[in-house]
Design a protein around this motif. Structure first.
Motif, PDB file in Angstrom:
ATOM      1  N   PRO A 163       7.877   3.408  -1.330  1.00  0.00           N
ATOM      2  CA  PRO A 163       8.907   2.613  -2.008  1.00  0.00           C
ATOM      3  C   PRO A 163       9.084   3.097  -3.445  1.00  0.00           C
ATOM      4  O   PRO A 163       8.102   3.234  -4.184  1.00  0.00           O
ATOM      5  CB  PRO A 163       8.326   1.188  -1.974  1.00  0.00           C
ATOM      6  N   GLU A 165       9.878   1.608  -5.938  1.00  0.00           N
ATOM      7  CA  GLU A 165       9.385   0.611  -6.892  1.00  0.00           C
ATOM      8  C   GLU A 165       7.950   0.894  -7.336  1.00  0.00           C
ATOM      9  O   GLU A 165       7.535   0.468  -8.420  1.00  0.00           O
ATOM     10  CB  GLU A 165       9.454  -0.796  -6.276  1.00  0.00           C
ATOM     11  N   ALA A 168       8.713   3.366 -10.249  1.00  0.00           N
ATOM     12  CA  ALA A 168       9.830   3.148 -11.163  1.00  0.00           C
ATOM     13  C   ALA A 168       9.376   2.882 -12.592  1.00  0.00           C
ATOM     14  O   ALA A 168      10.011   3.328 -13.557  1.00  0.00           O
ATOM     15  CB  ALA A 168      10.693   1.994 -10.662  1.00  0.00           C
TER      16      ALA A 168
END
Length: 240
Positions: A163, A165, A168
């Protein structure tokens, strides 16, 4: 076999004498280099294809220009992510195998630096690389975030199946490459002897240069030796 001094993390800068069109004025970041061969990505070959067109979840993290780069002539149907994590400068490590079996992406440790053919795997090379680093029993340094595997200094490989995320908040820059450049055992060393490449130190900013078309000259210009003069070499020597 003669021990090979690893050039992992350094740049190969094509000399004006290198005739292979696949590597004309190329700047290659070496992700792996040892006695079994070498693997890298060309940093200055942007394509018209947007990251959002093939890896939409990662598009927001990709630096400008937000396009896919052609990492080399081998295995163009595979994707590989290279990212800089600011502050992750302590410790260095070689890039893990991208097939999970201890070999290189083409499965036999041989690619093509000059010829540009080979490698038929369609899997995400970057994802497999990062996954191989995270397998059970592998101890990760504290400064390596999940989904990122250090190659050299602050530069590392991204697991493109993770992912976004996860990374990030820590990524400073991200580039997505289609394909890679590969050399079999001793092949790169032969090309170095032939004068095909200059070997120079990389900088984290090379990965995310906003003006990749000028990267060849920029890298040479910052050298504190005669290589700085090579940066003035004309694109067409016949016009000199």
């Amino acid at each position: 076999m003669t021990e090979v001094s690893s050039l992992t993390g350094r740049l190969l800068v094509a000399t004006p004498a290198l005739a292979d069109p696949n590597f004309d004025r190329a700047v290659v970041l070496l992700l792996d280099h040892d006695e079994e061969g070498s693997l890298g990505v060309i940093l200055n070959r942007p394509t018209p294809v947007g990251v959002a067109d093939i890896l939409a979840p990662w598009a927001a993290l990709a630096g400008e220009p937000g396009v896919v780069f052609q990492g080399g002539p081998v295995s163009l149907d595979s994707a590989l992510g290279v990212a800089v994590v600011p502050g992750a400068l302590s410790g260095e490590g070689g890039v893990p195998s991208v097939d999970g079996d201890g070999g290189r992406p083409d499965g036999d440790g041989e690619g093509s630096g000059g010829g540009g053919e080979g490698g038929e795997s369609g899997e995400s090379a970057g994802a497999a690389a990062a996954q191989s680093a995270d397998r059970g029993g592998d101890v990760r340094p504290d400064d390596e975030p999940l989904g990122w595997r250090r190659v050299h200094g602050a530069i590392g490989l991204v697991d493109l199946e993770a992912p976004p995320e996860l990374l990030a908040a820590v990524l400073g820059s991200l580039r997505i490459f289609a394909g890679y450049a590969g050399w079999g055992p001793g092949q790169l060393e032969d090309e170095l002897v032939e004068g095909a490449w200059y070997v120079v130190e990389s900088e984290p900013g090379d990965v995310s240069s906003p003006d990749p078309e000028r990267l060849w000259r920029a890298v040479l210009r910052r050298q504190r030796n005669e290589l700085a003069m090579v940066a003035t070499y004309p694109d067409d020597p016949s016009l000199n």
